[in-house]
Design a protein around this motif. Structure first.
Motif, mmCIF file in Angstrom:
data_model
loop_
_atom_site.group_PDB
_atom_site.id
_atom_site.type_symbol
_atom_site.label_atom_id
_atom_site.label_comp_id
_atom_site.label_asym_id
_atom_site.label_seq_id
_atom_site.Cartn_x
_atom_site.Cartn_y
_atom_site.Cartn_z
ATOM 1 N N UNK A 2 -21.061 -41.113 -5.724
ATOM 2 C CA UNK A 2 -20.565 -41.416 -7.064
ATOM 3 C C UNK A 2 -19.062 -41.171 -7.167
ATOM 4 N N UNK A 3 -18.553 -40.178 -6.447
ATOM 5 C CA UNK A 3 -17.115 -39.885 -6.460
ATOM 6 C C UNK A 3 -16.334 -41.061 -5.874
ATOM 7 N N UNK A 4 -16.801 -41.589 -4.775
ATOM 8 C CA UNK A 4 -16.124 -42.735 -4.143
ATOM 9 C C UNK A 4 -16.147 -43.930 -5.074
ATOM 10 N N UNK A 5 -17.261 -44.144 -5.745
ATOM 11 C CA UNK A 5 -17.355 -45.236 -6.712
ATOM 12 C C UNK A 5 -16.368 -45.075 -7.854
ATOM 13 N N UNK A 6 -16.223 -43.840 -8.341
ATOM 14 C CA UNK A 6 -15.268 -43.589 -9.415
ATOM 15 C C UNK A 6 -13.836 -43.855 -8.963
ATOM 16 N N UNK A 7 -13.513 -43.477 -7.746
ATOM 17 C CA UNK A 7 -12.158 -43.705 -7.238
ATOM 18 C C UNK A 7 -11.882 -45.198 -7.098
ATOM 19 N N UNK A 30 2.855 -48.019 -8.482
ATOM 20 C CA UNK A 30 1.478 -48.452 -8.281
ATOM 21 C C UNK A 30 0.557 -47.258 -8.048
ATOM 22 N N UNK A 31 1.029 -46.221 -7.354
ATOM 23 C CA UNK A 31 0.192 -45.050 -7.106
ATOM 24 C C UNK A 31 -0.135 -44.330 -8.413
ATOM 25 N N UNK A 32 0.839 -44.213 -9.314
ATOM 26 C CA UNK A 32 0.584 -43.599 -10.614
ATOM 27 C C UNK A 32 -0.406 -44.434 -11.415
ATOM 28 N N UNK A 33 -0.315 -45.737 -11.306
ATOM 29 C CA UNK A 33 -1.249 -46.621 -11.992
ATOM 30 C C UNK A 33 -2.669 -46.376 -11.516
ATOM 31 N N UNK A 34 -2.846 -46.243 -10.217
ATOM 32 C CA UNK A 34 -4.176 -46.008 -9.661
ATOM 33 C C UNK A 34 -4.695 -44.628 -10.077
ATOM 34 N N UNK A 35 -3.833 -43.617 -10.021
ATOM 35 C CA UNK A 35 -4.243 -42.265 -10.420
ATOM 36 C C UNK A 35 -4.643 -42.234 -11.890
ATOM 37 N N UNK A 36 -3.886 -42.902 -12.742
ATOM 38 C CA UNK A 36 -4.232 -42.952 -14.168
ATOM 39 C C UNK A 36 -5.552 -43.688 -14.390
ATOM 40 N N UNK A 37 -5.804 -44.696 -13.600
ATOM 41 C CA UNK A 37 -7.085 -45.393 -13.689
ATOM 42 C C UNK A 37 -8.248 -44.487 -13.332
ATOM 43 N N UNK A 38 -8.089 -43.704 -12.269
ATOM 44 C CA UNK A 38 -9.148 -42.772 -11.853
ATOM 45 C C UNK A 38 -9.342 -41.689 -12.906
ATOM 46 N N UNK A 39 -8.243 -41.123 -13.412
ATOM 47 C CA UNK A 39 -8.339 -40.090 -14.450
ATOM 48 C C UNK A 39 -8.995 -40.660 -15.709
#
Length: 91
Positions: A2-7, A30-39
Motif C-alpha cells: 500500500x505504501x508503494x501504491x501511495x507513492x 518537479x521533485x517538490x511537486x511529487x513530494x506534495x502529491x504524496x503528502x
C-alpha cells in the motif's frame, strides 16, 4: 504494498496538480511537486478516515477522491506561493 501504491499515485497526482496550476511558467521543482502529491494523498487518507469513510473490500473511491483533491490543492498552493517565472529570454 500500500505504501508503494501511495507513492506512485502521489507522484501522478502531484504531476496532474502541476498541470492544473494556473500559468504556464512556475518555479516549483518537479521533485517538490511529487513530494506534495504524496503528502496530499497520505493526508487525504487520514482526512477521509476522520470523516468516517470506511475501508471496503474493493476500491475506496470516496477516499481516493478526497486524497486527489487534497494533493491537487497542495500543489496549486505551492505553485502560487513560489510564484511564476516572469523573466523573458531575449536572443
Amino acid at each position: 504494498m500500500e505504501i508503494i501504491g501511495l507513492i506512485v499515485v502521489g507522484a501522478v497526482i502531484g504531476l496532474l496538480g502541476k498541470l492544473v496550476a494556473p500559468g504556464d511558467k512556475d518555479n516549483v521543482p518537479i521533485l517538490l511537486t511529487i513530494v506534495l502529491g504524496v503528502v496530499g494523498v497520505v493526508a487525504g487518507f487520514y482526512l477521509a478516515a476522520a470523516l468516517g469513510v470506511e475501508a471496503t473490500s474493493g476500491i475506496d473511491w470516496i477516499r481516493w477522491i478526497i486524497s486527489i483533491a487534497v494533493a491537487a490543492v497542495l500543489v496549486v498552493a505551492a505553485s502560487t506561493i513560489m510564484g511564476r517565472n516572469t523573466s523573458q529570454r531575449r536572443i
